[in-house]
Design a protein around this motif. Sequence first.
Motif, PDB file in Angstrom:
ATOM      1  N   ALA A 113      49.547  77.235-102.537  1.00 12.91           N
ATOM      2  CA  ALA A 113      49.133  78.566-102.087  1.00 12.91           C
ATOM      3  C   ALA A 113      50.206  79.197-101.230  1.00 12.91           C
ATOM      4  O   ALA A 113      50.345  80.420-101.182  1.00 12.91           O
ATOM      5  CB  ALA A 113      47.813  78.471-101.318  1.00 12.91           C
ATOM      6  N   THR A 114      50.992  78.365-100.535  1.00 14.24           N
ATOM      7  CA  THR A 114      52.103  78.881 -99.724  1.00 14.24           C
ATOM      8  C   THR A 114      53.108  79.596-100.604  1.00 14.24           C
ATOM      9  O   THR A 114      53.641  80.643-100.250  1.00 14.24           O
ATOM     10  CB  THR A 114      52.789  77.731 -98.976  1.00 14.24           C
ATOM     11  N   SER A 115      53.370  79.031-101.784  1.00  9.16           N
ATOM     12  CA  SER A 115      54.312  79.654-102.703  1.00  9.16           C
ATOM     13  C   SER A 115      53.805  81.007-103.167  1.00  9.16           C
ATOM     14  O   SER A 115      54.569  81.970-103.273  1.00  9.16           O
ATOM     15  CB  SER A 115      54.548  78.744-103.914  1.00  9.16           C
ATOM     16  N   GLN A 116      52.492  81.101-103.423  1.00  6.69           N
ATOM     17  CA  GLN A 116      51.925  82.381-103.827  1.00  6.69           C
ATOM     18  C   GLN A 116      52.067  83.415-102.719  1.00  6.69           C
ATOM     19  O   GLN A 116      52.362  84.578-102.965  1.00  6.69           O
ATOM     20  CB  GLN A 116      50.441  82.210-104.194  1.00  6.69           C
ATOM     21  N   VAL A 117      51.868  82.971-101.471  1.00  6.00           N
ATOM     22  CA  VAL A 117      52.044  83.882-100.334  1.00  6.00           C
ATOM     23  C   VAL A 117      53.484  84.364-100.267  1.00  6.00           C
ATOM     24  O   VAL A 117      53.763  85.542-100.005  1.00  6.00           O
ATOM     25  CB  VAL A 117      51.637  83.186 -99.019  1.00  6.00           C
ATOM     26  N   ASN A 118      54.431  83.447-100.530  1.00  5.06           N
ATOM     27  CA  ASN A 118      55.849  83.833-100.523  1.00  5.06           C
ATOM     28  C   ASN A 118      56.145  84.863-101.599  1.00  5.06           C
ATOM     29  O   ASN A 118      56.907  85.809-101.378  1.00  5.06           O
ATOM     30  CB  ASN A 118      56.731  82.599-100.727  1.00  5.06           C
ATOM     31  N   VAL A 119      55.545  84.667-102.793  1.00  2.00           N
ATOM     32  CA  VAL A 119      55.746  85.635-103.885  1.00  2.00           C
ATOM     33  C   VAL A 119      55.197  87.000-103.485  1.00  2.00           C
ATOM     34  O   VAL A 119      55.838  88.039-103.689  1.00  2.00           O
ATOM     35  CB  VAL A 119      55.081  85.136-105.183  1.00  2.00           C
ATOM     36  N   LEU A 120      53.994  87.011-102.911  1.00  2.00           N
ATOM     37  CA  LEU A 120      53.398  88.280-102.487  1.00  2.00           C
ATOM     38  C   LEU A 120      54.209  88.928-101.378  1.00  2.00           C
ATOM     39  O   LEU A 120      54.359  90.152-101.343  1.00  2.00           O
ATOM     40  CB  LEU A 120      51.953  88.036-102.020  1.00  2.00           C
ATOM     41  N   ARG A 121      54.752  88.086-100.473  1.00  2.00           N
ATOM     42  CA  ARG A 121      55.565  88.635 -99.386  1.00  2.00           C
ATOM     43  C   ARG A 121      56.837  89.280 -99.944  1.00  2.00           C
ATOM     44  O   ARG A 121      57.230  90.369 -99.519  1.00  2.00           O
ATOM     45  CB  ARG A 121      55.915  87.532 -98.389  1.00  2.00           C
ATOM     46  N   ARG A 122      57.473  88.585-100.918  1.00  2.00           N
ATOM     47  CA  ARG A 122      58.674  89.166-101.531  1.00  2.00           C
ATOM     48  C   ARG A 122      58.340  90.460-102.266  1.00  2.00           C
ATOM     49  O   ARG A 122      59.114  91.421-102.246  1.00  2.00           O
ATOM     50  CB  ARG A 122      59.319  88.151-102.480  1.00  2.00           C
ATOM     51  N   LEU A 123      57.169  90.471-102.938  1.00  2.00           N
ATOM     52  CA  LEU A 123      56.743  91.688-103.633  1.00  2.00           C
ATOM     53  C   LEU A 123      56.504  92.818-102.645  1.00  2.00           C
ATOM     54  O   LEU A 123      56.869  93.973-102.897  1.00  2.00           O
ATOM     55  CB  LEU A 123      55.480  91.401-104.444  1.00  2.00           C
ATOM     56  N   LEU A 124      55.910  92.490-101.486  1.00  2.00           N
ATOM     57  CA  LEU A 124      55.684  93.498-100.454  1.00  2.00           C
ATOM     58  C   LEU A 124      57.007  94.061 -99.959  1.00  2.00           C
ATOM     59  O   LEU A 124      57.161  95.283 -99.821  1.00  2.00           O
ATOM     60  CB  LEU A 124      54.902  92.881 -99.296  1.00  2.00           C
ATOM     61  N   TYR A 125      57.986  93.166 -99.691  1.00  2.30           N
ATOM     62  CA  TYR A 125      59.295  93.625 -99.225  1.00  2.30           C
ATOM     63  C   TYR A 125      59.966  94.498-100.272  1.00  2.30           C
ATOM     64  O   TYR A 125      60.614  95.500 -99.944  1.00  2.30           O
ATOM     65  CB  TYR A 125      60.183  92.431 -98.884  1.00  2.30           C
ATOM     66  N   LEU A 126      59.823  94.106-101.550  1.00  2.00           N
ATOM     67  CA  LEU A 126      60.422  94.901-102.623  1.00  2.00           C
ATOM     68  C   LEU A 126      59.791  96.286-102.684  1.00  2.00           C
ATOM     69  O   LEU A 126      60.497  97.297-102.811  1.00  2.00           O
ATOM     70  CB  LEU A 126      60.252  94.176-103.963  1.00  2.00           C
ATOM     71  N   CYS A 127      58.459  96.341-102.575  1.00  8.77           N
ATOM     72  CA  CYS A 127      57.768  97.640-102.599  1.00  8.77           C
ATOM     73  C   CYS A 127      58.186  98.504-101.414  1.00  8.77           C
ATOM     74  O   CYS A 127      58.415  99.710-101.569  1.00  8.77           O
ATOM     75  CB  CYS A 127      56.252  97.432-102.589  1.00  8.77           C
ATOM     76  N   LEU A 128      58.288  97.881-100.238  1.00  2.68           N
ATOM     77  CA  LEU A 128      58.714  98.635 -99.060  1.00  2.68           C
ATOM     78  C   LEU A 128      60.138  99.148 -99.218  1.00  2.68           C
ATOM     79  O   LEU A 128      60.452 100.280 -98.818  1.00  2.68           O
ATOM     80  CB  LEU A 128      58.612  97.760 -97.810  1.00  2.68           C
ATOM     81  N   ALA A 129      61.007  98.320 -99.832  1.00  7.17           N
ATOM     82  CA  ALA A 129      62.386  98.752-100.052  1.00  7.17           C
ATOM     83  C   ALA A 129      62.444  99.920-101.028  1.00  7.17           C
ATOM     84  O   ALA A 129      63.199 100.883-100.819  1.00  7.17           O
ATOM     85  CB  ALA A 129      63.224  97.589-100.571  1.00  7.17           C
ATOM     86  N   VAL A 130      61.638  99.850-102.100  1.00 10.73           N
ATOM     87  CA  VAL A 130      61.610 100.948-103.080  1.00 10.73           C
ATOM     88  C   VAL A 130      61.079 102.222-102.429  1.00 10.73           C
ATOM     89  O   VAL A 130      61.626 103.317-102.636  1.00 10.73           O
ATOM     90  CB  VAL A 130      60.744 100.552-104.297  1.00 10.73           C
ATOM     91  N   ILE A 131      60.009 102.089-101.631  1.00 13.56           N
ATOM     92  CA  ILE A 131      59.449 103.266-100.957  1.00 13.56           C
ATOM     93  C   ILE A 131      60.465 103.859 -99.981  1.00 13.56           C
ATOM     94  O   ILE A 131      60.659 105.079 -99.910  1.00 13.56           O
ATOM     95  CB  ILE A 131      58.146 102.886-100.218  1.00 13.56           C
ATOM     96  N   GLY A 132      61.154 102.977 -99.228  1.00 11.57           N
ATOM     97  CA  GLY A 132      62.158 103.459 -98.280  1.00 11.57           C
ATOM     98  C   GLY A 132      63.313 104.159 -98.970  1.00 11.57           C
ATOM     99  O   GLY A 132      63.753 105.233 -98.535  1.00 11.57           O
ATOM    100  N   ALA A 133      63.799 103.561-100.074  1.00 11.47           N
ATOM    101  CA  ALA A 133      64.895 104.177-100.815  1.00 11.47           C
ATOM    102  C   ALA A 133      64.464 105.519-101.411  1.00 11.47           C
ATOM    103  O   ALA A 133      65.231 106.493-101.401  1.00 11.47           O
ATOM    104  CB  ALA A 133      65.378 103.242-101.917  1.00 11.47           C
ATOM    105  N   SER A 134      63.234 105.575-101.921  1.00 12.05           N
ATOM    106  CA  SER A 134      62.717 106.836-102.481  1.00 12.05           C
ATOM    107  C   SER A 134      62.611 107.909-101.403  1.00 12.05           C
ATOM    108  O   SER A 134      62.931 109.084-101.644  1.00 12.05           O
ATOM    109  CB  SER A 134      61.344 106.601-103.122  1.00 12.05           C
ATOM    110  N   LEU A 135      62.169 107.499-100.213  1.00  9.00           N
ATOM    111  CA  LEU A 135      62.053 108.462 -99.112  1.00  9.00           C
ATOM    112  C   LEU A 135      63.416 109.004 -98.708  1.00  9.00           C
ATOM    113  O   LEU A 135      63.592 110.221 -98.531  1.00  9.00           O
ATOM    114  CB  LEU A 135      61.369 107.790 -97.923  1.00  9.00           C
ATOM    115  N   ILE A 136      64.400 108.098 -98.584  1.00  6.42           N
ATOM    116  CA  ILE A 136      65.757 108.529 -98.218  1.00  6.42           C
ATOM    117  C   ILE A 136      66.326 109.443 -99.289  1.00  6.42           C
ATOM    118  O   ILE A 136      66.936 110.480 -98.988  1.00  6.42           O
ATOM    119  CB  ILE A 136      66.659 107.303 -98.006  1.00  6.42           C
TER     120      ILE A 136
END
Length: 202
Positions: A113-136
């Motif tokens: 389950a820790t690995s799944q949390v890591n995958v979701l965390r990476r997905l969250l960071y990726l989404c935040l990066a895409v949103i930030g880049a889109s905003l800029i």
Amino acid sequence: WIESDPPKIRYVYLLATIPESKDRTVVKFIVDGDNEVEDSNGNGQIDKDESATEIGQLYNVSAQPGAMKAFDGKVHTSEESFTDEWGEWMSSYTPILRKDGTVAAVMGVDMSATSQVNVLRRLLYLCLAVIGASLILSVAVAFLMSRWISRPIVLLREGAERVKNRDYETSIVINSKDELGILASTFNQMVEQVKDHARTLE
């Protein structure tokens, strides 16, 4: 693998019931893929969760009702994670049947389950990066468009100020064929007419 990101599927094993546990809350390992002893946390000693599972080792499955259901002949996958001495897991249990249809053993597959949390965390960071880049990018495009639109207006305003100060040699150059270009051309024609009118008056 590294402690912060273990592999998704970590353990595959076979469990069997023991006569002493009538409610099947305690079972024993008859096969286990975890046969390595490793000091994964680097504390210099082999902890309980780092030792290899021994054949015949007893295991309490009261926290995993899916394992108990599998001994009734039903395939079951846990809907929520559970925690034991080896970590936090999502598990799937499949009964292995004899020829007469009775359950001989249950095969369990544990996914970290820790690995799944890591995958979701990476997905969250990726989404935040895409949103930030889109905003800029949106801010940059809006800024450039505002500069592109406002520049002709500034030229027209400056030209009007010069004509107001009787500078009839004023001419606005806007190289576009849109409304602002037409407005600049009209402005230049108006200045020429004002200049001719001023000469006539003189």
